[in-house]
Design a protein around this motif. Structure first.
Motif, PDB file in Angstrom:
ATOM      1  N   UNK A   1      42.323 106.144  45.332  1.00  0.00           N
ATOM      2  CA  UNK A   1      42.298 105.195  44.518  1.00  0.00           C
ATOM      3  C   UNK A   1      41.276 105.063  44.056  1.00  0.00           C
ATOM      4  N   UNK A   2      40.390 104.746  42.844  1.00  0.00           N
ATOM      5  CA  UNK A   2      39.300 104.200  42.658  1.00  0.00           C
ATOM      6  C   UNK A   2      39.480 102.495  42.859  1.00  0.00           C
ATOM      7  N   UNK A   3      38.531 102.299  42.512  1.00  0.00           N
ATOM      8  CA  UNK A   3      38.188 100.933  42.797  1.00  0.00           C
ATOM      9  C   UNK A   3      37.257 100.214  42.310  1.00  0.00           C
ATOM     10  N   UNK A   4      36.970  98.978  41.927  1.00  0.00           N
ATOM     11  CA  UNK A   4      35.885  98.566  41.301  1.00  0.00           C
ATOM     12  C   UNK A   4      35.379  97.193  41.418  1.00  0.00           C
ATOM     13  N   UNK A   5      34.703  96.615  42.045  1.00  0.00           N
ATOM     14  CA  UNK A   5      34.487  95.118  43.251  1.00  0.00           C
ATOM     15  C   UNK A   5      33.231  94.480  41.852  1.00  0.00           C
ATOM     16  N   UNK A   6      33.273  93.646  41.473  1.00  0.00           N
ATOM     17  CA  UNK A   6      32.872  92.806  40.978  1.00  0.00           C
ATOM     18  C   UNK A   6      31.615  92.196  42.167  1.00  0.00           C
ATOM     19  N   UNK A   7      29.827  92.117  42.427  1.00  0.00           N
ATOM     20  CA  UNK A   7      29.681  91.115  43.579  1.00  0.00           C
ATOM     21  C   UNK A   7      30.167  90.081  43.555  1.00  0.00           C
ATOM     22  N   UNK A   8      30.658  89.138  42.431  1.00  0.00           N
ATOM     23  CA  UNK A   8      30.867  87.977  42.706  1.00  0.00           C
ATOM     24  C   UNK A   8      32.623  87.948  42.785  1.00  0.00           C
ATOM     25  N   UNK A   9      33.185  88.947  43.289  1.00  0.00           N
ATOM     26  CA  UNK A   9      34.384  88.820  44.168  1.00  0.00           C
ATOM     27  C   UNK A   9      34.139  88.798  44.905  1.00  0.00           C
ATOM     28  N   UNK A  10      33.316  89.548  45.722  1.00  0.00           N
ATOM     29  CA  UNK A  10      33.350  89.699  47.345  1.00  0.00           C
ATOM     30  C   UNK A  10      33.311  88.510  48.018  1.00  0.00           C
ATOM     31  N   UNK A  11      34.158  87.995  48.805  1.00  0.00           N
ATOM     32  CA  UNK A  11      34.542  87.174  50.021  1.00  0.00           C
ATOM     33  C   UNK A  11      34.043  86.978  50.731  1.00  0.00           C
ATOM     34  N   UNK A  12      34.341  88.165  51.888  1.00  0.00           N
ATOM     35  CA  UNK A  12      32.886  88.454  52.720  1.00  0.00           C
ATOM     36  C   UNK A  12      32.690  90.155  52.754  1.00  0.00           C
TER      37      UNK A  12
END
Length: 158
Positions: free
Chosen positions: A91-102
């Motif tokens: 599965x391909x994911x895109x995660x914006x840095x601002x979505x990161x919690x830890x």
């Protein structure tokens, strides 16, 4: 001069930059030694891209591991994309840095936790005394994220 220095926002930006730089290095050279990452992110954050079945299964937050089985790590200015295996399904994911919690690298006992104003408000509700600890700064009330170093004990099995 109005307002003053917004140290919380400056730290927030610096820590996101650190994650960007680390992931850029990994994309170019691979993971060195025993390094690996646990990245927890808000699955409902704008611009997060993941399969519908994953967002249904993880409606609030999700932790992914970048260790042995990941492909096509692409690092951009605002976030990163990676292909991970869930079972045998890539599965391909895109995660914006601002979505990161830890962001945690347990191999070297390094971790970051990004808190939102809402997280701080929830913590305050649990306390009888809303006064900040002596010597500690008050949280900004503008809804911005703060960054802080995470104690790795919270990730250890007991």
């Amino acid at each position: 001069m109005s307002g003053g220095i917004d140290y919380g926002n400056l730290m927030h930006r610096a820590m996101r930059g650190l994650i960007h730089d680390v992931l850029t290095d990994v994309a170019e050279r691979g993971l060195p030694g025993e390094h690996h990452f646990f990245i927890t992110f808000d699955t409902q954050y704008p611009d997060v891209e993941l399969a519908d079945w994953l967002s249904d299964r993880y409606p609030g937050e999700m932790t992914v591991v970048l260790q042995h089985r990941f492909d096509d790590l692409e690092v951009g200015e605002d976030g990163f994309a990676v292909t991970l295996s869930f079972g045998e399904a890539p599965e391909r994911l895109y995660i914006p840095y601002h979505a990161i919690k830890t962001f945690v690298d347990p191999s070297v006992e390094f971790g970051l936790r990004f808190e939102t104003q809402e997280d701080s408000d929830e913590d305050d509700e649990d306390e009888d005394d809303p006064t900040p600890p002596e010597g500690g700064p008050e949280r900004p009330s503008d809804g911005q994220h703060d960054a802080e170093v995470v104690r790795l004990d919270s990730f250890r099995k007991q």
